[in-house]
Design a protein around this motif. Sequence first.
Motif, short mmCIF file in Angstrom:
data_model
loop_
_atom_site.label_atom_id
_atom_site.label_comp_id
_atom_site.label_asym_id
_atom_site.label_seq_id
_atom_site.Cartn_x
_atom_site.Cartn_y
_atom_site.Cartn_z
N ILE A 132 -0.68 3.03 -8.84
CA ILE A 132 -1.77 3.63 -8.52
C ILE A 132 -2.97 2.41 -8.50
CG2 ILE A 132 -3.44 5.44 -8.71
CD1 ILE A 132 -1.12 6.89 -9.60
N ILE A 133 -2.87 1.67 -9.96
CA ILE A 133 -3.93 0.48 -9.65
C ILE A 133 -3.71 -0.12 -8.66
CG2 ILE A 133 -4.59 -1.02 -11.86
CD1 ILE A 133 -4.05 1.21 -13.97
N THR A 134 -2.36 -1.08 -9.04
CA THR A 134 -2.06 -1.83 -7.88
C THR A 134 -2.22 -1.55 -7.01
OG1 THR A 134 -0.53 -2.91 -9.42
CG2 THR A 134 -0.41 -3.68 -6.73
N ILE A 135 -2.27 -0.09 -6.04
CA ILE A 135 -2.53 0.25 -4.13
C ILE A 135 -3.93 0.51 -4.93
CG2 ILE A 135 -1.84 2.65 -4.61
CD1 ILE A 135 -1.85 0.72 -1.98
N ILE B 25 -0.09 -10.35 -5.65
CA ILE B 25 1.48 -9.98 -4.74
C ILE B 25 2.48 -10.23 -5.85
CG2 ILE B 25 3.81 -11.27 -3.87
CD1 ILE B 25 1.35 -12.23 -1.45
N GLU B 26 2.23 -10.40 -6.96
CA GLU B 26 2.98 -10.51 -8.21
C GLU B 26 3.06 -8.63 -8.82
OE1 GLU B 26 6.13 -11.02 -11.19
OE2 GLU B 26 5.35 -12.36 -9.23
N LEU B 27 1.98 -8.93 -9.32
CA LEU B 27 1.61 -7.31 -9.62
C LEU B 27 1.76 -6.28 -8.70
CD1 LEU B 27 -2.81 -7.15 -10.79
CD2 LEU B 27 -0.68 -7.03 -11.65
N HIS C 143 5.86 4.68 -1.73
CA HIS C 143 5.79 4.52 -1.17
C HIS C 143 4.59 6.31 -0.97
CE1 HIS C 143 7.61 0.89 0.06
NE2 HIS C 143 8.15 1.57 0.01
N LEU C 144 4.54 6.83 -1.38
CA LEU C 144 3.22 8.30 -1.01
C LEU C 144 2.83 8.43 -1.59
CD1 LEU C 144 6.70 11.57 -1.39
CD2 LEU C 144 5.49 10.64 1.03
N VAL C 145 2.39 7.37 -2.97
CA VAL C 145 1.66 7.29 -3.57
C VAL C 145 0.81 6.22 -3.17
CG1 VAL C 145 1.15 6.33 -6.14
CG2 VAL C 145 2.50 7.59 -5.77
N ARG C 146 1.51 5.44 -2.66
CA ARG C 146 0.85 3.91 -1.82
C ARG C 146 -0.06 4.33 -0.63
NH1 ARG C 146 5.63 0.55 -3.21
NH2 ARG C 146 4.87 -1.34 -4.30
N ILE C 147 0.62 5.32 0.29
CA ILE C 147 -0.24 6.35 1.15
C ILE C 147 -0.77 6.43 1.21
CG2 ILE C 147 0.36 7.75 3.74
CD1 ILE C 147 3.28 6.37 2.62
N ARG C 148 -0.75 7.77 -0.43
CA ARG C 148 -2.17 8.48 -0.45
C ARG C 148 -3.63 7.53 -0.93
NH1 ARG C 148 -5.10 11.68 1.73
NH2 ARG C 148 -5.79 13.14 0.33
N ALA C 149 -3.40 6.98 -1.69
CA ALA C 149 -3.83 6.49 -2.29
C ALA C 149 -4.74 5.87 -1.00
CB ALA C 149 -4.43 5.23 -3.19
#
Length: 153
Positions: A131-134, A22-24, A38-44
């Motif tokens: 990107i690493i986090t998602i 959660i902190e990351l 959010h676009l990046v999170r959705i795509r990953a």
Amino acid sequence: MSSTTRRVKLATLVPDFYKAMIELDRVSDEGLDPKLAHLVRIRASQINGCAYCTDMHSLDLLQFGTDQQQRITLLPVWREAKNFYTDQEKAALQLAEAITLVSVDHVPDDVYEVAAQAFEEKELAQLIALIITINMWTRVGVSGKMEPGHYKP
């Protein structure tokens, strides 16, 4: 293994790990445009097959207006629908795909260079962190078989 097999709940059984995640997540997108994030999170999430994360971040992006619906719908084919995304968003999506699929081609220099041209160095570092986090979150979602439909923005 059947689809009814009970999955462990990381938040309950390893709460310190979950709190660290959660902190990351909290610090991973600092300074980035929230719509781009959010676009990046959705795509990953789409690439990794995480229905929960795809649903969650799609709902988050929709908070910015109904005009985001078409951008969400076209995201799997963003290269063909390039007029719906800024050059910076396209660079971020390409980098997100390369990092998410790191075992395929690692992160090709040309993909990295396009992103480096589109973002200031600090923003690029934040984007990579995001990107690493998602990708970590999608692994939590997929391994835990988290189901979409429960998230409320």
